[in-house]
Design a protein around this motif. Structure first.
Motif, PDB file in Angstrom:
ATOM      1  N   SER A   1       0.834  -1.193   0.000  1.00 47.57           N
ATOM      2  CA  SER A   1       0.000   0.000   0.000  1.00 47.57           C
ATOM      3  C   SER A   1       0.869   1.243   0.000  1.00 47.57           C
ATOM      4  O   SER A   1       2.035   1.207   0.360  1.00 47.57           O
ATOM      5  CB  SER A   1      -0.914  -0.003   1.231  1.00 47.57           C
ATOM      6  N   THR A   2       0.295   2.354  -0.399  1.00 40.63           N
ATOM      7  CA  THR A   2       0.989   3.645  -0.393  1.00 40.63           C
ATOM      8  C   THR A   2       0.084   4.676   0.242  1.00 40.63           C
ATOM      9  O   THR A   2      -1.126   4.495   0.319  1.00 40.63           O
ATOM     10  CB  THR A   2       1.356   4.104  -1.818  1.00 40.63           C
ATOM     11  N   PRO A   3       0.662   5.792   0.748  1.00 36.16           N
ATOM     12  CA  PRO A   3      -0.168   6.815   1.366  1.00 36.16           C
ATOM     13  C   PRO A   3      -1.219   7.320   0.385  1.00 36.16           C
ATOM     14  O   PRO A   3      -0.924   7.598  -0.781  1.00 36.16           O
ATOM     15  CB  PRO A   3       0.842   7.905   1.725  1.00 36.16           C
ATOM     16  N   THR A   4      -2.458   7.430   0.829  1.00 30.01           N
ATOM     17  CA  THR A   4      -3.535   7.869  -0.062  1.00 30.01           C
ATOM     18  C   THR A   4      -3.561   9.379  -0.219  1.00 30.01           C
ATOM     19  O   THR A   4      -4.046   9.888  -1.221  1.00 30.01           O
ATOM     20  CB  THR A   4      -4.890   7.388   0.477  1.00 30.01           C
ATOM     21  N   ASP A   5      -3.060  10.097   0.746  1.00 30.83           N
ATOM     22  CA  ASP A   5      -3.086  11.557   0.686  1.00 30.83           C
ATOM     23  C   ASP A   5      -1.802  12.118   1.285  1.00 30.83           C
ATOM     24  O   ASP A   5      -1.812  12.720   2.363  1.00 30.83           O
ATOM     25  CB  ASP A   5      -4.304  12.088   1.443  1.00 30.83           C
ATOM     26  N   PRO A   6      -0.651  11.902   0.631  1.00 34.56           N
ATOM     27  CA  PRO A   6       0.607  12.375   1.183  1.00 34.56           C
ATOM     28  C   PRO A   6       0.613  13.886   1.341  1.00 34.56           C
ATOM     29  O   PRO A   6       0.034  14.613   0.535  1.00 34.56           O
ATOM     30  CB  PRO A   6       1.652  11.912   0.164  1.00 34.56           C
ATOM     31  N   ALA A   7       1.299  14.351   2.381  1.00 33.59           N
ATOM     32  CA  ALA A   7       1.317  15.779   2.680  1.00 33.59           C
ATOM     33  C   ALA A   7       2.408  16.527   1.919  1.00 33.59           C
ATOM     34  O   ALA A   7       2.510  17.739   2.036  1.00 33.59           O
ATOM     35  CB  ALA A   7       1.522  15.975   4.185  1.00 33.59           C
ATOM     36  N   ARG A   8       3.224  15.789   1.146  1.00 31.57           N
ATOM     37  CA  ARG A   8       4.319  16.399   0.374  1.00 31.57           C
ATOM     38  C   ARG A   8       5.298  17.114   1.290  1.00 31.57           C
ATOM     39  O   ARG A   8       5.776  18.211   1.003  1.00 31.57           O
ATOM     40  CB  ARG A   8       3.773  17.364  -0.694  1.00 31.57           C
ATOM     41  N   TRP A   9       5.616  16.477   2.414  1.00 32.36           N
ATOM     42  CA  TRP A   9       6.522  17.065   3.383  1.00 32.36           C
ATOM     43  C   TRP A   9       7.959  17.151   2.886  1.00 32.36           C
ATOM     44  O   TRP A   9       8.761  17.884   3.450  1.00 32.36           O
ATOM     45  CB  TRP A   9       6.496  16.250   4.683  1.00 32.36           C
ATOM     46  N   LEU A  10       8.299  16.397   1.840  1.00 31.71           N
ATOM     47  CA  LEU A  10       9.690  16.359   1.367  1.00 31.71           C
ATOM     48  C   LEU A  10       9.822  16.943  -0.036  1.00 31.71           C
ATOM     49  O   LEU A  10      10.743  16.598  -0.767  1.00 31.71           O
ATOM     50  CB  LEU A  10      10.206  14.919   1.401  1.00 31.71           C
ATOM     51  N   GLU A  11       8.926  17.819  -0.396  1.00 32.04           N
ATOM     52  CA  GLU A  11       8.919  18.425  -1.727  1.00 32.04           C
ATOM     53  C   GLU A  11      10.271  19.050  -2.047  1.00 32.04           C
ATOM     54  O   GLU A  11      10.781  19.898  -1.304  1.00 32.04           O
ATOM     55  CB  GLU A  11       7.840  19.494  -1.814  1.00 32.04           C
ATOM     56  N   GLY A  12      10.890  18.582  -3.147  1.00 32.02           N
ATOM     57  CA  GLY A  12      12.150  19.150  -3.604  1.00 32.02           C
ATOM     58  C   GLY A  12      13.389  18.558  -2.971  1.00 32.02           C
ATOM     59  O   GLY A  12      14.511  18.913  -3.367  1.00 32.02           O
ATOM     60  N   ASP A  13      13.238  17.665  -2.012  1.00 30.74           N
ATOM     61  CA  ASP A  13      14.392  17.057  -1.357  1.00 30.74           C
ATOM     62  C   ASP A  13      14.927  15.885  -2.167  1.00 30.74           C
ATOM     63  O   ASP A  13      14.232  15.305  -3.005  1.00 30.74           O
ATOM     64  CB  ASP A  13      14.022  16.565   0.047  1.00 30.74           C
ATOM     65  N   VAL A  14      16.175  15.510  -1.875  1.00 30.71           N
ATOM     66  CA  VAL A  14      16.821  14.352  -2.503  1.00 30.71           C
ATOM     67  C   VAL A  14      17.306  13.419  -1.405  1.00 30.71           C
ATOM     68  O   VAL A  14      18.001  13.848  -0.469  1.00 30.71           O
ATOM     69  CB  VAL A  14      18.011  14.781  -3.383  1.00 30.71           C
ATOM     70  N   ALA A  15      16.933  12.143  -1.520  1.00 31.66           N
ATOM     71  CA  ALA A  15      17.282  11.156  -0.504  1.00 31.66           C
ATOM     72  C   ALA A  15      18.113  10.034  -1.103  1.00 31.66           C
ATOM     73  O   ALA A  15      17.948   9.674  -2.273  1.00 31.66           O
ATOM     74  CB  ALA A  15      16.016  10.582   0.128  1.00 31.66           C
ATOM     75  N   LEU A  16      18.979   9.459  -0.286  1.00 27.35           N
ATOM     76  CA  LEU A  16      19.765   8.279  -0.640  1.00 27.35           C
ATOM     77  C   LEU A  16      19.528   7.230   0.436  1.00 27.35           C
ATOM     78  O   LEU A  16      19.731   7.495   1.628  1.00 27.35           O
ATOM     79  CB  LEU A  16      21.248   8.625  -0.726  1.00 27.35           C
ATOM     80  N   ILE A  17      19.082   6.032   0.030  1.00 30.35           N
ATOM     81  CA  ILE A  17      18.683   4.980   0.962  1.00 30.35           C
ATOM     82  C   ILE A  17      19.491   3.722   0.684  1.00 30.35           C
ATOM     83  O   ILE A  17      19.462   3.197  -0.440  1.00 30.35           O
ATOM     84  CB  ILE A  17      17.178   4.667   0.830  1.00 30.35           C
ATOM     85  N   THR A  18      20.221   3.214   1.670  1.00 30.30           N
ATOM     86  CA  THR A  18      20.905   1.942   1.493  1.00 30.30           C
ATOM     87  C   THR A  18      19.932   0.800   1.790  1.00 30.30           C
ATOM     88  O   THR A  18      19.016   0.932   2.588  1.00 30.30           O
ATOM     89  CB  THR A  18      22.140   1.825   2.401  1.00 30.30           C
ATOM     90  N   GLY A  19      20.136  -0.318   1.118  1.00 28.12           N
ATOM     91  CA  GLY A  19      19.196  -1.427   1.274  1.00 28.12           C
ATOM     92  C   GLY A  19      17.818  -1.076   0.752  1.00 28.12           C
ATOM     93  O   GLY A  19      16.801  -1.465   1.324  1.00 28.12           O
ATOM     94  N   GLY A  20      17.767  -0.352  -0.364  1.00 23.27           N
ATOM     95  CA  GLY A  20      16.497   0.151  -0.875  1.00 23.27           C
ATOM     96  C   GLY A  20      15.775  -0.776  -1.836  1.00 23.27           C
ATOM     97  O   GLY A  20      14.748  -0.398  -2.385  1.00 23.27           O
ATOM     98  N   GLY A  21      16.296  -1.989  -2.024  1.00 18.56           N
ATOM     99  CA  GLY A  21      15.691  -2.889  -2.980  1.00 18.56           C
ATOM    100  C   GLY A  21      14.557  -3.727  -2.458  1.00 18.56           C
ATOM    101  O   GLY A  21      13.843  -4.379  -3.230  1.00 18.56           O
ATOM    102  N   SER A  22      14.345  -3.716  -1.140  1.00 17.50           N
ATOM    103  CA  SER A  22      13.273  -4.525  -0.558  1.00 17.50           C
ATOM    104  C   SER A  22      12.976  -4.029   0.848  1.00 17.50           C
ATOM    105  O   SER A  22      13.664  -3.154   1.380  1.00 17.50           O
ATOM    106  CB  SER A  22      13.678  -6.014  -0.511  1.00 17.50           C
ATOM    107  N   GLY A  23      11.940  -4.603   1.457  1.00 16.43           N
ATOM    108  CA  GLY A  23      11.645  -4.359   2.863  1.00 16.43           C
ATOM    109  C   GLY A  23      11.389  -2.914   3.210  1.00 16.43           C
ATOM    110  O   GLY A  23      10.788  -2.145   2.443  1.00 16.43           O
ATOM    111  N   ILE A  24      11.867  -2.513   4.385  1.00 17.05           N
ATOM    112  CA  ILE A  24      11.619  -1.163   4.869  1.00 17.05           C
ATOM    113  C   ILE A  24      12.334  -0.126   4.011  1.00 17.05           C
ATOM    114  O   ILE A  24      11.839   0.982   3.805  1.00 17.05           O
ATOM    115  CB  ILE A  24      12.021  -1.024   6.363  1.00 17.05           C
ATOM    116  N   GLY A  25      13.484  -0.478   3.436  1.00 14.93           N
ATOM    117  CA  GLY A  25      14.171   0.462   2.553  1.00 14.93           C
ATOM    118  C   GLY A  25      13.350   0.795   1.327  1.00 14.93           C
ATOM    119  O   GLY A  25      13.234   1.966   0.929  1.00 14.93           O
ATOM    120  N   LYS A  26      12.748  -0.217   0.718  1.00 15.86           N
ATOM    121  CA  LYS A  26      11.871  -0.001  -0.432  1.00 15.86           C
ATOM    122  C   LYS A  26      10.649   0.815  -0.026  1.00 15.86           C
ATOM    123  O   LYS A  26      10.247   1.751  -0.731  1.00 15.86           O
ATOM    124  CB  LYS A  26      11.439  -1.343  -1.003  1.00 15.86           C
TER     125      LYS A  26
END
Length: 284
Positions: free
Chosen positions: A2-27
């Motif tokens: 599932s995904t948020p149905t009404d995201p608040a766009r709290w991170l508008e314009g930001d850039v993130a880097l996530i390790t272990g992003g291919g599955s689980g909580i990282g994904k």
């Protein structure tokens, strides 16, 4: 997922880097950050998994998949450079890649197994976090960014794993405090201590557990049996249900005065404990 149905766009314009992003909580965090307006680079060791996440996101133009091992400092520096080259900056680092020891008690490990699993697990769960921060902090200073580390109920409580995993998560908890001190005032550092969830989390290769998945190995009742909130919040073992705390900490508008803090997003395990789920069990 599932995904948020009404995201608040709290991170508008930001850039993130996530390790272990291919599955689980990282994904899950990567997709949530996208929904909140961020551009996201994900690190993993399996290109196919990274490609699948990007395809599922529906926003391939706002994602970047980077193959790297978090134990390799050169690869992490290159991942940071590639992220900045693609998206122009770096605002958020999520050290997340990890492995679990499947509650392997000291009474069930030989000295050789204990030594080898310790080296492997700590090199990923602790050194991997520290090396990621070392690679990213200059860019985070430029953006006045932040770090959000994935911790565990085992960062605070016993029996969330065996002694090696528990020690690694207590060590990661120490990194949150120490790095928050060292990187202040320009970079905030916080952590989310998640509870048990249905993911593809694997074990150490050194003791033959790299092909074993927590999602496949445990029934739902085993993962959540002592979780006080499960009766009312039936979906709270899905990784997406843990992502809100990551958004809060990453948001400048909502947590600019918060550093060195850890949210225990574990369903209340700390008020009930693990009971008979102790790592030692009946080994003695």
């Amino acid at each position: 997922m599932s995904t948020p149905t009404d995201p608040a766009r709290w991170l508008e314009g930001d850039v993130a880097l996530i390790t272990g992003g291919g599955s689980g909580i990282g994904k899950a965090v990567a997709l949530r950050y996208l929904a909140e307006g961020a551009k996201v680079a994900i690190i993993g060791r399996d290109q196919a998994k990274l490609d699948t996440v990007i395809a599922e996101s529906g926003q391939p133009e706002n994602m970047l998949g980077l193959v790297a091992d978090v134990r390799d400092t050169d690869a992490l520096h290159q991942a940071v450079a590639s992220t900045v080259e693609r998206f122009g900056k770096l605002d958020i680092l999520v050290p997340n890649a990890g492995i679990w020891d499947f509650n392997r008690s000291v009474t069930r490990l030989s000295g050789k197994e204990l030594s080898e699993s310790f080296d492997e697990l700590f090199s990923i769960n602790v050194k991997g976090y520290l090396l990621a921060v070392e690679a990213a902090w200059p860019e985070l200073v430029k953006s006045r960014g932040n770090v959000v580390m994935t911790l565990s109920n085992a960062s605070f409580h016993t029996a969330g794993g065996g002694p090696v995993y528990t020690a690694s998560k207590f060590a990661a908890r120490g990194l949150v405090y120490q790095l928050a001190y060292e990187l202040a005032p320009k970079v905030r550092v916080n952590g989310v201590a998640v509870g048990g969830m249905n993911t593809d989390l694997r074990g150490p290769e050194s003791i033959g557990l790299s092909e074993r998945s927590i999602g496949d190995s445990f029934a739902r009742s085993t993962i959540t049996g002592n979780n006080p909130l499960i009766p009312l919040h039936d979906s709270s073992v899905d990784p997406v249900d843990f992502t809100g705390s990551y958004v809060l900490f990453a948001s400048r508008n909502n947590s600019s005065n918060i550093t060195g803090q850890i949210i225990q997003a574990d369903g209340g395990i700390g008020i009930r404990g693990f009971g008979d789920k102790a790592a030692g069990g009946d080994a003695l």
